[in-house]
Design an enzyme around this catalytic site. Structure first.
Site, mmCIF file in Angstrom:
data_model
loop_
_atom_site.group_PDB
_atom_site.id
_atom_site.type_symbol
_atom_site.label_atom_id
_atom_site.label_comp_id
_atom_site.label_asym_id
_atom_site.label_seq_id
_atom_site.Cartn_x
_atom_site.Cartn_y
_atom_site.Cartn_z
ATOM 1 N N LYS A 1 0.811 -1.220 0.000
ATOM 2 C CA LYS A 1 0.000 0.000 0.000
ATOM 3 C C LYS A 1 0.842 1.267 0.000
ATOM 4 O O LYS A 1 0.444 2.280 -0.575
ATOM 5 C CB LYS A 1 -0.944 -0.014 1.209
ATOM 6 C CG LYS A 1 -1.927 -1.171 1.207
ATOM 7 C CD LYS A 1 -2.843 -1.111 0.002
ATOM 8 C CE LYS A 1 -3.711 -2.336 -0.111
ATOM 9 N NZ LYS A 1 -3.040 -3.519 -0.585
ATOM 10 N N GLU B 1 -2.387 7.035 7.860
ATOM 11 C CA GLU B 1 -3.043 7.839 6.837
ATOM 12 C C GLU B 1 -4.186 8.627 7.460
ATOM 13 O O GLU B 1 -4.781 8.194 8.451
ATOM 14 C CB GLU B 1 -3.574 6.899 5.743
ATOM 15 C CG GLU B 1 -3.988 7.547 4.451
ATOM 16 C CD GLU B 1 -4.321 6.484 3.408
ATOM 17 O OE1 GLU B 1 -3.513 6.278 2.481
ATOM 18 O OE2 GLU B 1 -5.384 5.850 3.521
ATOM 19 N N ARG C 1 -7.140 -7.591 -10.036
ATOM 20 C CA ARG C 1 -7.911 -8.801 -10.337
ATOM 21 C C ARG C 1 -9.330 -8.398 -10.698
ATOM 22 O O ARG C 1 -9.684 -7.217 -10.660
ATOM 23 C CB ARG C 1 -7.951 -9.711 -9.105
ATOM 24 C CG ARG C 1 -8.441 -8.972 -7.854
ATOM 25 C CD ARG C 1 -8.693 -9.875 -6.678
ATOM 26 N NE ARG C 1 -8.870 -9.159 -5.435
ATOM 27 C CZ ARG C 1 -9.984 -8.542 -5.045
ATOM 28 N NH1 ARG C 1 -11.029 -8.540 -5.845
ATOM 29 N NH2 ARG C 1 -10.063 -7.930 -3.886
#
Length: 445
Positions: free
Chosen positions: A116, A200, A293
Site C-alpha cells: 500500500k 493515513e 484482479r
C-alpha cells in the site's frame, strides 16, 4: 482465443468464469477441495480435479497441486478469479514460467500495487490524488506517533500488505494509536507475513467509490465507469451500485481520468479496480488501493456497460482486441448488487449449514450469480458469500424496486442469511436518497 482454461477458484466466481468459457467454446477445467466436491462449479466444468483437503492452504492456495492439475488436464491458461492466489505475483510468474497463459495483470503490476505504501507513492508520482499519510512504513510506535501528530487525528492505521478491508484500525488520539498500531502490526504479520504499517488521514464521513479499468492488449487503459461501494460492515462490502448516486458528470470525468493514469503508471493489462475514498463535503477523492484482479462486484459494471468482463479478460490474455469500441463507452441505466452471505442479519456473524431450500428469483432485470444449489452445504472453511443478487433498470428507482421484489422472492432456508438486512436497507430513507456513506450500516444497527 484460448482453447482450454483452468479456473483456480471455487464457488460463485468459478461458476461464473466457467459459464463464459463454455459460451465461448473454451474447455473449462475446475479444481476443487474435498469439501467442495458436490458444488455446482465442479459438476458444470468439462473436467474437474481435486487438489486437496478443505484447508485452502492445502487446496486453493496449493500452487504445486494447481499446476499439476493444469498439466494433467492439458490446460492452456489459468484464471485465478478473486481471493486465494489472484493477487499473488509469485504465482503469476510461476504460471507463465510453466508455459501457461495467466489471465490477469503482469506480475510486476501485482507486486507494485500489493504494497500500500509503494502504491501510494507511485500514484502520487502519476498525479493521482492520495490522502495525507506516510511515504515509508512507520518502523515503530514512536514513528507512528510522530506521523500521526503531523497528519492530524483521526488517523487510519493500515497494514501495508493488506487488502479487501483487512488489517485496518482507526485512532482518534495517541492512546488509541498505541493500541491500534500493535493490533494492526501483529495481525499483518500473522495474515500477510509482513508487519509494515501505514498511517493515513482518516475521514469520519466518507464514501467508497471505485473505477473499473481494463488494460487492453494494445497497451491502452480504459475505464468502464465507477461503482459505489459504501454499504459495508467491518470494512467489507455488502452492496454495490453503478453509477454512483454521489458522482456528477464532472466528478466522474475526474475519477475516470485518474483511474486511467493509475493503470498507465504501472503498464496495466487485463481487469483491475482503482478504489478511492470520496469526501462528500468537498467532492475531493483520494486513491485507496488498486485491486489487481476481477472484483466480486463486476456484474454491475457488466449490466450498465453491456460487456462480459470475463470474456474481455480472456481476450486481453490471448492478445485480442476487445468486443467493444474503447472510444464509445457509455453507461446505460442503473445496476445494484447485493451480496447474499451465510451470516446472521443483525451482527453479521457467520452461520454456515446445509441448504434446505434454495429458490432464486427471476424476472426482468434480475440476475443471480450463485455458488450453491439446494442440498449443498455451506461449510465454515471459506468466505460466507453464497450468491450475488444483481438487479438492473432504466433508473436507480426502478433498480431498487426490482431489488425489493427479488429479495422478497428469494427462498433460502438452512444457513443463516442476510436477506432480512437487505429488505430493511431497501426501505431505509438514507439509502433510498442516495446520500449515504460508509457509516450507514452502523447507523442502522
Amino acid at each position: 482465443m484460448i482453447e482450454s482454461l483452468l479456473v483456480a477458484n471455487r464457488g460463485e466466481i468459478a461458476r461464473r468464469i466457467i459459464r463464459t468459457a463454455k459460451r465461448l467454446g473454451i474447455r473449462a477445467i475446475a479444481v476443487h477441495s474435498e469439501a467442495d466436491a458436490g458444488l455446482p462449479f465442479v459438476t458444470e466444468a468439462d473436467e474437474a480435479v481435486c487438489v486437496g483437503p478443505a484447508n485452502p492452504a492445502q487446496s486453493y492456495r496449493n500452487v504445486e497441486a494447481i499446476l499439476a492439475a493444469a498439466k494433467s488436464t492439458g490446460a492452456q491458461a489459468i484464471h485465478p478469479g478473486y481471493g486465494f492466489l489472484s493477487e499473488n505475483a509469485d504465482f503469476a510468474r510461476t504460471v507463465e514460467a510453466s508455459g501457461l497463459i495467466w489471465v490477469g495483470p503482469r506480475a510486476d503490476a501485482i507486486t507494485a500495487m500489493g504494497d500500500k505504501i509503494n502504491a501510494r507513492n507511485l500514484m502520487a508520482a502519476a498525479g493521482v490524488p492520495v490522502a495525507p499519510g506516510t511515504t515509508d512504513p512507520a518502523a515503530d510506535l514512536d514513528a507512528a506517533v510522530a506521523a500521526a501528530a503531523e497528519i492530524g487525528y483521526p488517523v487510519m492505521v493500515k497494514a501495508a500488505a493488506g487488502g479487501g478491508g483487512m488489517g485496518m484500525g482507526v485512532a482518534t488520539d495517541e492512546t488509541a494509536l498505541r493500541t491500534e498500531y500493535d493490533k494492526v502490526r501483529s495481525f499483518a504479520e500473522r495474515m500477510f507475513g509482513d508487519g509494515s504499517v501505514l498511517i493515513e488521514r482518516y475521514f469520519p464521513r466518507v464514501r467508497h467509490v471505485e473505477v473499473q479499468i481494463l488494460g487492453l492488449a494494445d497497451g491502452r487503459v480504459v475505464a468502464l465507469g465507477e461503482r459505489e461501494c459504501s454499504v459495508q460492515r467491518r470494512n467489507q462490502k455488502l452492496v454495490e451500485e453503478s453509477p454512483s448516486p454521489a458522482v456528477s458528470p464532472e466528478l466522474r470525468e475526474r475519477f475516470l481520468a485518474a483511474a486511467v493514469r493509475a493503470g498507465e503508471a504501472v503498464g496495466y493489462r487485463n481487469a483491475g479496480t482503482v478504489e478511492c475514498l470520496l469526501d462528500p463535503a468537498t467532492n475531493e477523492f483520494f486513491f485507496l488501493e488498486m485491486n489487481t484482479r476481477l472484483q466480486v462486484e463486476h456484474p454491475v459494471t457488466e449490466l450498465v456497460y453491456g460487456v462480459d468482463l470475463v470474456e474481455e479478460q480472456l481476450r486481453v490474455a490471448a492478445g485480442l482486441a476487445p468486443t467493444f469500441d474503447p472510444d464509445a463507452l457509455a453507461p446505460r441505466g442503473h445496476a445494484i448488487e447485493l451480496r447474499i452471505n451465510a451470516e446472521d442479519p443483525k451482527r453479521f456473524l457467520p452461520g454456515p449449514g446445509a441448504i434446505k431450500t434454495w429458490v432464486e428469483p427471476t424476472g426482468e432485470g434480475v440476475r443471480v450469480d450463485s455458488g450453491y444449489i439446494e442440498g449443498n452445504t455451506v461449510t465454515p472453511f471459506y468466505d460466507s458469500l453464497m450468491a450475488k443478487l444483481i438487479v438492473s433498470g432504466a433508473t436507480r428507482a426502478e433498480a431498487i424496486a426490482r431489488a425489493k421484489g427479488a429479495v422478497a422472492a428469494f427462498e433460502l432456508a438452512g444457513p443463516k442469511n442476510n436477506l432480512p438486512f437487505f429488505a430493511e436497507l431497501l426501505e431505509n430513507e438514507e439509502f433510498l436518497s442516495g446520500d449515504y456513506d460508509t457509516g450507514i450500516v452502523s447507523r442502522m444497527r
